[in-house]
Write a protein that holds these residues in place. Structure first.
Motif, PDB file in Angstrom:
ATOM      1  N   VAL A  46       0.827  -1.210   0.000  1.00 16.47           N
ATOM      2  CA  VAL A  46       0.000   0.000   0.000  1.00 16.47           C
ATOM      3  C   VAL A  46       0.863   1.261   0.000  1.00 16.47           C
ATOM      4  O   VAL A  46       0.645   2.172  -0.794  1.00 16.47           O
ATOM      5  N   GLY A  47       1.837   1.311   0.861  1.00  7.81           N
ATOM      6  CA  GLY A  47       2.707   2.489   0.935  1.00  7.81           C
ATOM      7  C   GLY A  47       3.464   2.732  -0.351  1.00  7.81           C
ATOM      8  O   GLY A  47       3.635   3.879  -0.784  1.00  7.81           O
ATOM      9  N   ARG A  49       2.486   1.834  -3.432  1.00  8.09           N
ATOM     10  CA  ARG A  49       1.545   2.347  -4.433  1.00  8.09           C
ATOM     11  C   ARG A  49       1.216   3.809  -4.163  1.00  8.09           C
ATOM     12  O   ARG A  49       1.145   4.614  -5.081  1.00  8.09           O
ATOM     13  N   LEU A  50       1.025   4.148  -2.895  1.00  5.64           N
ATOM     14  CA  LEU A  50       0.719   5.533  -2.527  1.00  5.64           C
ATOM     15  C   LEU A  50       1.815   6.473  -3.016  1.00  5.64           C
ATOM     16  O   LEU A  50       1.538   7.500  -3.643  1.00  5.64           O
ATOM     17  N   LEU A  51       3.057   6.121  -2.756  1.00  3.88           N
ATOM     18  CA  LEU A  51       4.169   6.992  -3.143  1.00  3.88           C
ATOM     19  C   LEU A  51       4.351   7.045  -4.655  1.00  3.88           C
ATOM     20  O   LEU A  51       4.664   8.110  -5.209  1.00  3.88           O
ATOM     21  N   GLN A  52       4.112   5.927  -5.341  1.00  2.76           N
ATOM     22  CA  GLN A  52       4.189   5.933  -6.803  1.00  2.76           C
ATOM     23  C   GLN A  52       3.113   6.843  -7.392  1.00  2.76           C
ATOM     24  O   GLN A  52       3.379   7.606  -8.320  1.00  2.76           O
ATOM     25  N   MET A  53       1.910   6.739  -6.856  1.00  2.00           N
ATOM     26  CA  MET A  53       0.815   7.562  -7.362  1.00  2.00           C
ATOM     27  C   MET A  53       1.090   9.043  -7.073  1.00  2.00           C
ATOM     28  O   MET A  53       0.825   9.911  -7.902  1.00  2.00           O
ATOM     29  N   ALA A  54       1.643   9.335  -5.924  1.00  5.39           N
ATOM     30  CA  ALA A  54       1.986  10.720  -5.589  1.00  5.39           C
ATOM     31  C   ALA A  54       2.979  11.288  -6.606  1.00  5.39           C
ATOM     32  O   ALA A  54       2.864  12.449  -7.004  1.00  5.39           O
ATOM     33  N   GLN A  55       3.916  10.459  -7.045  1.00  8.14           N
ATOM     34  CA  GLN A  55       4.894  10.907  -8.039  1.00  8.14           C
ATOM     35  C   GLN A  55       4.223  11.232  -9.365  1.00  8.14           C
ATOM     36  O   GLN A  55       4.656  12.145 -10.069  1.00  8.14           O
ATOM     37  N   ALA A  63       9.394  14.072   0.731  1.00  3.20           N
ATOM     38  CA  ALA A  63       8.731  15.215   1.365  1.00  3.20           C
ATOM     39  C   ALA A  63       7.341  14.831   1.851  1.00  3.20           C
ATOM     40  O   ALA A  63       6.917  15.250   2.933  1.00  3.20           O
ATOM     41  N   LEU A  64       6.649  14.018   1.068  1.00  3.74           N
ATOM     42  CA  LEU A  64       5.306  13.585   1.449  1.00  3.74           C
ATOM     43  C   LEU A  64       5.333  12.786   2.741  1.00  3.74           C
ATOM     44  O   LEU A  64       4.518  12.994   3.630  1.00  3.74           O
ATOM     45  N   TYR A  71       0.483  12.370   5.273  1.00  5.30           N
ATOM     46  CA  TYR A  71       0.863  11.016   4.863  1.00  5.30           C
ATOM     47  C   TYR A  71      -0.043   9.974   5.531  1.00  5.30           C
ATOM     48  O   TYR A  71      -0.519   9.047   4.872  1.00  5.30           O
ATOM     49  N   LEU A  72      -0.313  10.135   6.807  1.00  5.73           N
ATOM     50  CA  LEU A  72      -1.206   9.206   7.513  1.00  5.73           C
ATOM     51  C   LEU A  72      -2.607   9.235   6.924  1.00  5.73           C
ATOM     52  O   LEU A  72      -3.244   8.186   6.754  1.00  5.73           O
ATOM     53  N   ASP A  73      -3.099  10.421   6.607  1.00 10.27           N
ATOM     54  CA  ASP A  73      -4.431  10.541   5.991  1.00 10.27           C
ATOM     55  C   ASP A  73      -4.466   9.841   4.635  1.00 10.27           C
ATOM     56  O   ASP A  73      -5.418   9.119   4.329  1.00 10.27           O
ATOM     57  N   LEU A  74      -3.442  10.050   3.827  1.00 13.47           N
ATOM     58  CA  LEU A  74      -3.375   9.407   2.518  1.00 13.47           C
ATOM     59  C   LEU A  74      -3.308   7.886   2.652  1.00 13.47           C
ATOM     60  O   LEU A  74      -3.971   7.154   1.912  1.00 13.47           O
ATOM     61  N   LEU A  75      -2.526   7.417   3.606  1.00 10.51           N
ATOM     62  CA  LEU A  75      -2.426   5.971   3.836  1.00 10.51           C
ATOM     63  C   LEU A  75      -3.768   5.374   4.240  1.00 10.51           C
ATOM     64  O   LEU A  75      -4.137   4.292   3.781  1.00 10.51           O
ATOM     65  N   GLU A  76      -4.480   6.076   5.085  1.00  5.26           N
ATOM     66  CA  GLU A  76      -5.789   5.593   5.534  1.00  5.26           C
ATOM     67  C   GLU A  76      -6.730   5.418   4.341  1.00  5.26           C
ATOM     68  O   GLU A  76      -7.397   4.391   4.209  1.00  5.26           O
TER      69      GLU A  76
END
Length: 121
Positions: A46-47, A49-55, A63-64, A71-76
């Motif tokens: 999950v983490g 994918r989150l960082l890839q999508m942010a890119q 920085a994110l 970051y916690l909100d996005l992970l949730e």
């Protein structure tokens, strides 16, 4: 099948470690027991994918992650996403993925906002 059993035991061990944390440990981490239990239950990718999508939206992953509350909100949100299959397919060709192609992502609006207002988040 064996992979699912391994994943179950990995998660069980992570939860045991979480339960062993003291309130002081949690305070030092700046996280609640509930939050860390959610992390322990979270699938490992999950983490990533989150960082890839942010890119894709032009956000810096380092920085994110340092903007801890966001970051916690996005992970949730990412953890409870109903579009995991679409996300994995899209990120498989991330070099050609554009923000406007990511309407399936429940964090897309947040990523877009963060990219447009870098000093406000």
């Amino acid at each position: 099948m064996l992979e699912r059993v391994r994943a179950f035991f990995d998660q069980w061990h992570r939860l045991q470690e979480v339960h062993a944390l003291t309130d002081r440990d949690l305070e030092d981490l700046g996280i609640t027991r509930w939050q860390i239990e959610q992390f322990a239950r979270m699938p490992e990718n999950v983490g990533d994918r989150l960082l890839q999508m942010a890119q894709v939206f032009g956000l810096d992953p380092v920085a994110l992650q340092h903007d801890y509350a966001d970051y916690l909100d996005l992970l949730e949100v990412c953890t409870h996403c109903g579009s995991v299959k679409a996300c994995k397919c899209a990120l498989a060709d991330a070099d050609h993925l554009r923000p406007e192609d990511c309407g399936f992502c429940p964090n897309a609006r947040t990523y877009d906002y963060m990219a447009r207002h870098p000093v406000l988040h």
